[in-house]
Design a protein around this motif. Structure first.
Motif, short mmCIF file in Angstrom:
data_model
loop_
_atom_site.label_atom_id
_atom_site.label_comp_id
_atom_site.label_asym_id
_atom_site.label_seq_id
_atom_site.Cartn_x
_atom_site.Cartn_y
_atom_site.Cartn_z
N VAL A 73 1.98 2.33 1.54
CA VAL A 73 1.52 3.49 2.29
C VAL A 73 2.71 4.09 3.04
O VAL A 73 3.33 3.42 3.85
CB VAL A 73 0.38 3.11 3.26
CG1 VAL A 73 0.00 4.29 4.13
CG2 VAL A 73 -0.83 2.59 2.50
N MET A 74 3.01 5.36 2.70
CA MET A 74 4.12 6.06 3.36
C MET A 74 3.64 6.65 4.68
O MET A 74 2.54 7.18 4.75
CB MET A 74 4.61 7.23 2.49
CG MET A 74 4.95 6.90 1.07
SD MET A 74 5.34 8.40 0.12
CE MET A 74 3.74 9.22 0.03
N GLY A 131 10.13 10.94 -6.99
CA GLY A 131 9.46 10.12 -7.99
C GLY A 131 8.52 9.05 -7.45
O GLY A 131 8.04 8.22 -8.21
N LEU A 132 8.27 9.06 -6.15
CA LEU A 132 7.34 8.07 -5.59
C LEU A 132 5.91 8.32 -6.03
O LEU A 132 5.13 7.39 -6.21
CB LEU A 132 7.42 8.06 -4.06
CG LEU A 132 8.69 7.48 -3.45
CD1 LEU A 132 8.69 7.69 -1.95
CD2 LEU A 132 8.81 6.00 -3.79
N VAL A 133 5.54 9.61 -6.17
CA VAL A 133 4.20 9.98 -6.60
C VAL A 133 4.30 11.08 -7.66
O VAL A 133 5.28 11.83 -7.69
CB VAL A 133 3.31 10.45 -5.43
CG1 VAL A 133 3.12 9.34 -4.40
CG2 VAL A 133 3.85 11.70 -4.77
N VAL A 148 1.38 4.22 -4.71
CA VAL A 148 1.90 4.80 -3.47
C VAL A 148 1.03 5.98 -3.04
O VAL A 148 0.64 6.81 -3.85
CB VAL A 148 3.36 5.28 -3.66
CG1 VAL A 148 3.89 5.94 -2.39
CG2 VAL A 148 4.26 4.12 -4.06
N THR A 149 0.73 6.04 -1.76
CA THR A 149 0.05 7.17 -1.14
C THR A 149 0.45 7.20 0.33
O THR A 149 1.31 6.43 0.75
CB THR A 149 -1.48 7.08 -1.30
OG1 THR A 149 -2.05 8.33 -0.89
CG2 THR A 149 -2.08 5.94 -0.50
N PRO A 195 -4.72 3.36 -4.43
CA PRO A 195 -3.74 4.32 -3.90
C PRO A 195 -3.54 5.53 -4.82
O PRO A 195 -3.34 6.64 -4.36
CB PRO A 195 -2.45 3.50 -3.79
CG PRO A 195 -2.91 2.09 -3.69
CD PRO A 195 -4.18 2.01 -4.49
N ALA A 196 -3.64 5.30 -6.13
CA ALA A 196 -3.45 6.38 -7.10
C ALA A 196 -4.46 7.50 -6.92
O ALA A 196 -4.21 8.64 -7.31
CB ALA A 196 -3.54 5.82 -8.52
#
Length: 196
Positions: free
Chosen positions: A1-2, A12-14, A24-25, A176-177
């Motif tokens: 979680v960012m 490129g994280l999401v 990642v979200t 998270p996706a």
């Protein structure tokens, strides 16, 4: 979680903010609108200093802000009639040279583009800005507390609380996706009255 990713799509994280994909979200600080945020900072500087014509951007080229995004920020200067000069500072040993360049270029004020390296030297940057009587603006409250004149940027407290909400949803089975990346909704404006 960012809690505060600068631009998770381009790094490129999401895959996208709406549909992150992967694992990642969280929160994105600008979602690719760095030029817009810097445009607002430039507008605040121009309101504060109506005769402003030459503005410096103090930045670390090794930080998260890539040269293409820096170029996009230059577009925000045209409507305000400002000339922009970029000045690099990679660390403490280059700050004196960077301020010498700002003065030599007859910069009237500067925007500090924060990254972790320059954040660590905020006290020195604040002292140099005061010593050289250069009005400045940054995105983080801590820079204003260190002596820079102005701040305009996201309030991080709701982002940290929001990260806990994301984590709670994930612990309860959310993927998270499938949790869209959010952007800050609260922005702070700060003025260092002593510097003013």
């Amino acid at each position: 979680v960012m809690t505060s990713s600068a631009d998770p799509v381009s790094t490129g994280l999401v895959a996208s903010l709406a549909r992150p994909g992967g694992n990642v979200t969280g929160f994105s600080l600008d979602g690719g609108n760095e030029g817009e945020m810097q445009g607002k900072r430039l507008g605040i500087l121009k309101e504060t200093l109506p005769n402003l014509t030459r503005v410096g951007i103090l930045w670390n080229p090794d930080g998260a802000l890539d040269p293409a995004r820096l170029e996009s920020m230059k577009g925000a200067t045209q409507p305000l009639g400002l000339e922009l000069v970029t000045v690099e500072a990679r660390g403490l040993d280059t700050l004196e040279q960077a301020f010498a360049t700002l003065l030599r270029e007859q910069i009237q004020a500067f925007i500090l583009v924060a990254d972790t390296v320059l954040f660590n030297y905020r006290t020195q940057i604040g002292a140099m800005a005061l010593k050289n009587r250069l009005p400045s603006i940054a995105s983080l409250r801590e820079f204003v507390e260190a002596g820079l004149l102005l701040g305009y940027g996201p309030d991080f407290q709701p982002l940290y609380r929001g990260a806990a909400v994301f984590i709670d949803k994930i612990f309860k089975g959310a993927k998270p996706a499938e949790l869209p990346v959010e952007r800050p909704t609260k922005v702070e404006v700060g003025v260092n009255l002593k510097t003013a």
